[in-house]
Design a protein around this motif. Structure first.
Motif, short mmCIF file in Angstrom:
data_model
loop_
_atom_site.label_atom_id
_atom_site.label_comp_id
_atom_site.label_asym_id
_atom_site.label_seq_id
_atom_site.Cartn_x
_atom_site.Cartn_y
_atom_site.Cartn_z
N ARG A 81 12.78 16.97 0.33
CA ARG A 81 13.36 15.96 0.12
C ARG A 81 14.21 15.60 -0.63
O ARG A 81 15.39 16.13 -0.94
N PHE A 82 14.31 15.55 -2.17
CA PHE A 82 13.83 15.28 -3.32
C PHE A 82 15.61 16.97 -3.81
O PHE A 82 16.22 16.56 -4.09
N ARG A 83 14.90 18.17 -3.56
CA ARG A 83 15.09 19.58 -3.92
C ARG A 83 16.25 18.74 -2.98
O ARG A 83 17.61 20.14 -3.46
N LEU A 84 16.34 18.82 -2.02
CA LEU A 84 17.44 19.74 -0.65
C LEU A 84 18.44 18.65 -0.64
O LEU A 84 19.13 19.05 -0.86
N SER A 85 18.32 17.02 -1.27
CA SER A 85 19.50 15.90 -1.60
C SER A 85 20.42 16.94 -2.69
O SER A 85 21.00 16.60 -2.77
N ASN A 86 19.68 17.16 -4.47
CA ASN A 86 19.86 17.08 -4.93
C ASN A 86 20.42 19.10 -4.95
O ASN A 86 21.73 18.85 -5.43
N LEU A 87 20.46 19.94 -3.97
CA LEU A 87 21.09 21.25 -3.25
C LEU A 87 22.27 19.92 -1.99
O LEU A 87 23.43 20.70 -3.35
N ARG A 88 22.07 19.52 -1.77
CA ARG A 88 23.42 18.85 -1.46
C ARG A 88 24.16 18.27 -2.14
O ARG A 88 25.96 18.38 -2.30
N ARG A 89 23.84 17.77 -3.43
CA ARG A 89 24.68 17.10 -4.40
C ARG A 89 25.61 18.26 -4.83
O ARG A 89 26.11 18.22 -5.17
N MET A 90 25.20 19.75 -5.01
CA MET A 90 25.75 19.91 -5.68
C MET A 90 26.49 20.67 -4.94
O MET A 90 27.48 21.36 -5.64
N ARG A 121 27.62 33.30 -4.53
CA ARG A 121 26.95 33.16 -5.65
C ARG A 121 26.66 32.37 -5.86
O ARG A 121 25.28 31.28 -6.01
N VAL A 122 27.86 31.40 -5.81
CA VAL A 122 27.50 29.53 -6.20
C VAL A 122 25.67 28.91 -5.28
O VAL A 122 25.41 28.06 -5.66
N LEU A 123 26.42 29.29 -3.81
CA LEU A 123 25.45 29.31 -3.42
C LEU A 123 24.30 29.73 -3.55
O LEU A 123 22.81 28.86 -3.61
N THR A 124 24.13 30.71 -3.76
CA THR A 124 22.43 31.57 -4.54
C THR A 124 22.18 30.69 -5.63
O THR A 124 20.81 30.17 -5.58
N GLU A 125 23.03 30.30 -6.68
CA GLU A 125 22.46 29.46 -7.37
C GLU A 125 21.69 28.45 -7.31
O GLU A 125 21.38 27.12 -7.85
N ALA A 126 22.68 27.49 -6.65
CA ALA A 126 21.84 26.33 -6.01
C ALA A 126 21.29 26.42 -5.18
O ALA A 126 19.81 25.50 -5.95
N TYR A 127 20.70 27.41 -5.08
CA TYR A 127 19.24 27.14 -4.45
C TYR A 127 18.40 27.68 -5.16
O TYR A 127 17.27 26.41 -5.50
N PRO A 159 23.74 24.98 4.74
CA PRO A 159 25.01 25.22 3.91
C PRO A 159 25.61 25.29 2.81
O PRO A 159 26.52 25.15 2.13
N SER A 160 25.49 26.29 4.03
CA SER A 160 26.94 27.56 3.82
C SER A 160 28.06 26.41 4.33
O SER A 160 29.41 26.56 3.74
N LEU A 209 14.39 26.80 -4.79
CA LEU A 209 14.06 26.75 -3.40
C LEU A 209 14.03 28.53 -3.86
O LEU A 209 15.63 29.24 -2.92
N PRO A 210 13.95 29.02 -3.92
CA PRO A 210 14.25 30.87 -3.58
C PRO A 210 13.64 31.24 -2.62
O PRO A 210 14.70 32.54 -2.41
N HIS A 211 13.70 30.46 -1.27
CA HIS A 211 13.57 31.30 -0.30
C HIS A 211 14.68 31.16 0.64
O HIS A 211 14.33 29.35 0.93
#
Length: 327
Positions: A271-280, A289-295, A318-319, A300-302
């Motif tokens: 949840r911490f990783r996904l919530s930080n992804l959402r924040r970004m 490219r921004v989406l890939t960098e955020a992952y 996420p998109s 979150l490499p997968h």
């Protein structure tokens, strides 16, 4: 929404039509909290923030359970009340029912899992105000009270009524309304000081969390584990690595997270990783490219697996979040 202001009062309304961790960081004025969404669903919430020359008051409602952690304001004590009608919340390792009240010392750390349909209020007090009525709380820890007398329930209703009136001033910018809202803040503060005098005087206090050895140790383990997660958020770390870094064993780590947040460390990390992804993504600009960098920045490499987990938790890919941020 821009604040409404009179000579002595300012009121802000933060409307949350979706889960936005950055917008919720200062849900309590002067504090800094990290938020994670705990269950899947469409999130809605509201935070009302009011302040006058002496007092800072915050009132929030979230429809889904939320995990939050971070320090309260360093310059004031914070009184908190759980105003919802149903559902227990976890606060620094204590299971607290609706109507519970808490007193946090200056800069004290909050670790909480708020119940579904949470309804909470905080008011910040300086020690001088407490000293004027003969109260001298200790310098460390958190006091917590469960409601067990009728006067506690009456107080909750009075606080809720005044908080609703303060919120109503954000919809009508008339000076008379603002002056009345200012009086409502003062009324809430007076009620809180009266009840604190009774509660502290009668010593109807649950064990002070900071001095309770078992809970103190659990909070220390959780704090150290989350600090390690934050420092290595861009790496796909394992629970075994966290245990080795602290050091602690998996059983103790699991127990500490369950006592503090009601979920295990692996669930918290996800949840911490996904919530930080959402924040970004909510503050990003750019394309694929921004989406890939955020992952990658969130460990979150997968990408496909992460996208499905994100959609399950937040109800959109996420998109789509990125597209909303750019529109």
């Amino acid at each position: 929404m821009a604040p409404l202001a009179s000579q002595k009062l300012a009121v802000d309304l933060i409307g949350l039509d979706f889960f936005d961790p950055e917008a919720m960081e200062e849900a309590v004025q002067g504090s800094q909290f990290e938020h994670s969404l705990d269950v899947p669903g469409q999130f809605h919430g509201t935070v009302v923030q009011a302040r006058n020359e002496r007092t800072r008051l915050d009132w929030g409602r979230y429809d889904l359970p939320v995990i939050a952690r971070g320090p309260f304001a360093p310059d004031r004590m914070t009184f908190g009340a759980l105003l919802n009608e149903q559902g227990n919340s976890l606060v620094n390792g204590l299971v607290l029912p609706p109507g519970s009240m808490l007193l946090f010392r200056e800069g004290e750390e909050l670790n909480t899992r708020l119940s579904p349909n949470s309804n909470w209020l905080t008011i910040q007090l300086d020690r001088q105000s407490l000293a004027q009525i003969g109260l001298e709380p200790s310098n460390r820890g958190v006091d917590a009270w469960r409601p067990d007398v009728e006067s506690d329930r009456v107080l909750r209703k009075k606080i809720l009524k005044n908080a609703r009136f303060i919120e109503s001033t954000t919809h009508r910018a008339r000076e008379a309304g603002l002056l009345a809202a200012n009086q409502s803040i003062n009324d809430i503060e007076d009620d809180v000081l009266v009840v604190l005098t009774r509660l502290l005087g009668a010593r109807r206090v649950l064990p002070v969390i900071a001095s309770h050895q078992g809970k103190e140790e659990a909070l220390r383990i959780v704090r150290d584990a989350i600090n390690y997660m934050e420092a290595n958020i861009d790496s796909p770390i394992t629970i075994a690595e966290i245990c080795a870094a602290l050091p602690t064993n998996i059983k103790s780590l699991e127990r500490a997270f369950l006592h503090t947040y009601g979920i295990g460390p692996k669930q918290y990390l996800s949840r911490f990783r996904l919530s930080n992804l959402r924040r970004m993504l909510l503050r990003a600009s750019g394309g694929e490219r921004v989406l890939t960098e955020a992952y990658l920045a969130c460990g979150l490499p997968h990408f496909s697996r992460a996208a499905q987990g994100y959609k399950h938790l937040f109800g959109e890919l996420p998109s789509l979040t990125l597209s909303r941020a750019q529109s």
